[in-house]
Motif scaffolding. Structure first.
Motif, short mmCIF file in Angstrom:
data_model
loop_
_atom_site.label_atom_id
_atom_site.label_comp_id
_atom_site.label_asym_id
_atom_site.label_seq_id
_atom_site.Cartn_x
_atom_site.Cartn_y
_atom_site.Cartn_z
N LYS A 259 0.81 -1.23 0.00
CA LYS A 259 0.00 0.00 0.00
C LYS A 259 0.85 1.28 0.00
O LYS A 259 0.37 2.33 -0.44
N ASP A 260 2.08 1.19 0.50
CA ASP A 260 2.87 2.43 0.55
C ASP A 260 3.73 2.63 -0.71
O ASP A 260 4.48 3.59 -0.80
N TYR A 261 3.63 1.74 -1.70
CA TYR A 261 4.37 1.95 -2.94
C TYR A 261 3.66 2.99 -3.81
O TYR A 261 2.43 3.02 -3.88
N ILE A 262 4.46 3.80 -4.46
CA ILE A 262 3.92 4.81 -5.38
C ILE A 262 4.33 4.43 -6.80
O ILE A 262 5.52 4.17 -7.05
N PHE A 263 3.38 4.39 -7.72
CA PHE A 263 3.73 4.10 -9.12
C PHE A 263 4.35 5.33 -9.76
O PHE A 263 3.85 6.45 -9.58
N LEU A 264 5.44 5.09 -10.48
CA LEU A 264 6.10 6.18 -11.21
C LEU A 264 5.75 6.13 -12.69
O LEU A 264 5.58 7.17 -13.33
N SER A 265 5.67 4.91 -13.22
CA SER A 265 5.31 4.77 -14.64
C SER A 265 4.89 3.34 -14.92
O SER A 265 5.12 2.44 -14.09
N GLY A 266 4.31 3.15 -16.09
CA GLY A 266 3.97 1.79 -16.54
C GLY A 266 4.45 1.62 -17.97
O GLY A 266 4.52 2.59 -18.74
N LEU A 267 4.83 0.38 -18.30
CA LEU A 267 5.18 0.04 -19.69
C LEU A 267 4.04 -0.84 -20.21
O LEU A 267 3.72 -1.87 -19.58
#
Ligand code: FAD
Length: 316
Positions: free
Chosen positions: A184-192
């Motif tokens: 839950k504490d992870y933040i997405f920076l980008s997706g491929l």
């Protein structure tokens, strides 16, 4: 743990950053529902490194909440203790390669779909009508018309709670219907994401069809948070809500949409308590009528007004 009062967070406690802090910011104007109290602070990181430094140095006592376009959250009237992170344009890049595209977490889905059309790529059309960001789409495994984010995902770049950047495969992310198994504490920076070359006029046709379906079936010009409840296995939430007689039901300024009864709308003067209470009433009526428990899809964030009660969903 004592939670920092949204009105009292002492800014000497926060890490030095190159981005900006805004203190005691009323969140309502930044959300689709247009309700919600103040965040103790909103942090807009300058870039990945700034975000990483912030997470590394931030005290464990100060909770951190990430938001995207706030199209699937209800911020309570008592506000959000701690720091709300909002990613800006330095997190909104888009880079096409043959058959894949890397998209920054802050880029709105609609813009990603439009740019893909411009480049002659198909694959992102289903995202065009989902009014969130790529980061919110990854967290929610957003989907529409038979496709969801996990179907096109190759990998995602995340930053963990102490500022380490990692790349996760779809298997590691354990995504399922409106769910993502990433901590839950992870933040997405980008997706491929996977894309394929296609004829622009065909892509445009699909985009037009999606737009027409949405205009017809959803209250897209109203203050709403999208689907309120997840579809229980084997059922459509809206059908259960309809069967329980809740279409058009209202409480204060909150109403169950006449157009799509799994949508709650703020008719103008609702506060978050009206919307949450109405959602709880719908849940109870569906339970009484059908024995089925609806699960909130909308994320309920922050504190109830005049209460020190902590929401289960508060720390993301
Ligand atoms: C009119 C309307 C129609 C909608 N239709 C659909 C639909 O068809 N299908 C559908 O799936 N949804 C739909 N939604 C809901 C919503 O648009 C999606 O869930 C969207 O993916 C949320 O993205 P967001 O950027 O607004 O996230 P937010 O609402 O800001 O946040 C949602 C969750 O994602 C987390 N989050 C946001 N950004 C990040 C990040 N960078 N890293 C980690 N976590 C993050 C937040 O903490 C929160 O838990 C609709 C909403 C509206 C208002």
């Amino acid at each position: 743990m004592m939670l920092p009062d949204p009105k009292k967070l002492d800014f000497k406690e926060l890490p030095n950053v190159r981005g900006s802090y805004k203190k005691h910011l009323i969140m309502a104007p930044y959300t689709w529902f247009r309700v919600g109290g103040a965040a103790a602070a909103v942090f807009r990181p300058q870039d990945h490194q700034d975000l990483s430094q912030f997470l590394l140095q931030n005290s464990e006592e100060v909770p951190v909440t990430i938001i995207g376009a706030a199209s699937n959250i209800l911020i309570r009237d008592g506000g959000i203790p701690g720091v709300v992170i909002k990613l800006g344009k330095n997190f909104a890049s888009i880079n096409f390669k043959s058959n894949s595209v890397r998209i920054g977490a802050a880029l709105p889905n609609s813009i990603a779909a439009r740019l893909a059309l411009k480049e002659g790529y198909s694959g992102l059309e289903f995202l065009s009508g989902i009014p969130g960001t790529i980061g919110g789409g990854l967290r929610m495994n957003a989907g529409a018309y038979g496709k969801e984010v996990k179907d096109i995902l190759i990998e995602a770049e995340v930053i963990d709670g102490t500022g380490n950047i990692k790349v996760l495969s779809p298997e590691e992310m354990a995504m399922s219907y409106r769910h993502c198994g990433v901590p839950k504490d992870y933040i997405f920076l980008s997706g491929l994401f996977k894309i394929v070359k296609d004829v622009p006029s065909d892509i445009q046709k699909r985009l037009d069809e999606i737009k027409a379906r949405r205009v017809e079936s959803q209250p897209i010009t109203e203050r709403t948070g999208g689907s309120t409840f997840k579809n229980p296995r084997g059922y459509k939430a809206w059908e259960l809500i309809e069967a329980a007689g809740c279409r058009g039901l209202s409480m204060g300024g909150a109403m169950v949409s006449e157009r799509h009864c799994n949508f709650l709308v703020n008719t103008g003067k609702a506060n978050a308590t009206d919307l949450e209470s109405l959602g709880n009433l719908v849940q109870q009526k569906v339970r009484d009528a059908t024995g089925i428990e609806l699960e909130w899809e909308i994320k309920l964030l922050g504190l109830h007004k005049d209460s020190n009660l902590k929401s289960e969903n508060m720390k993301l």
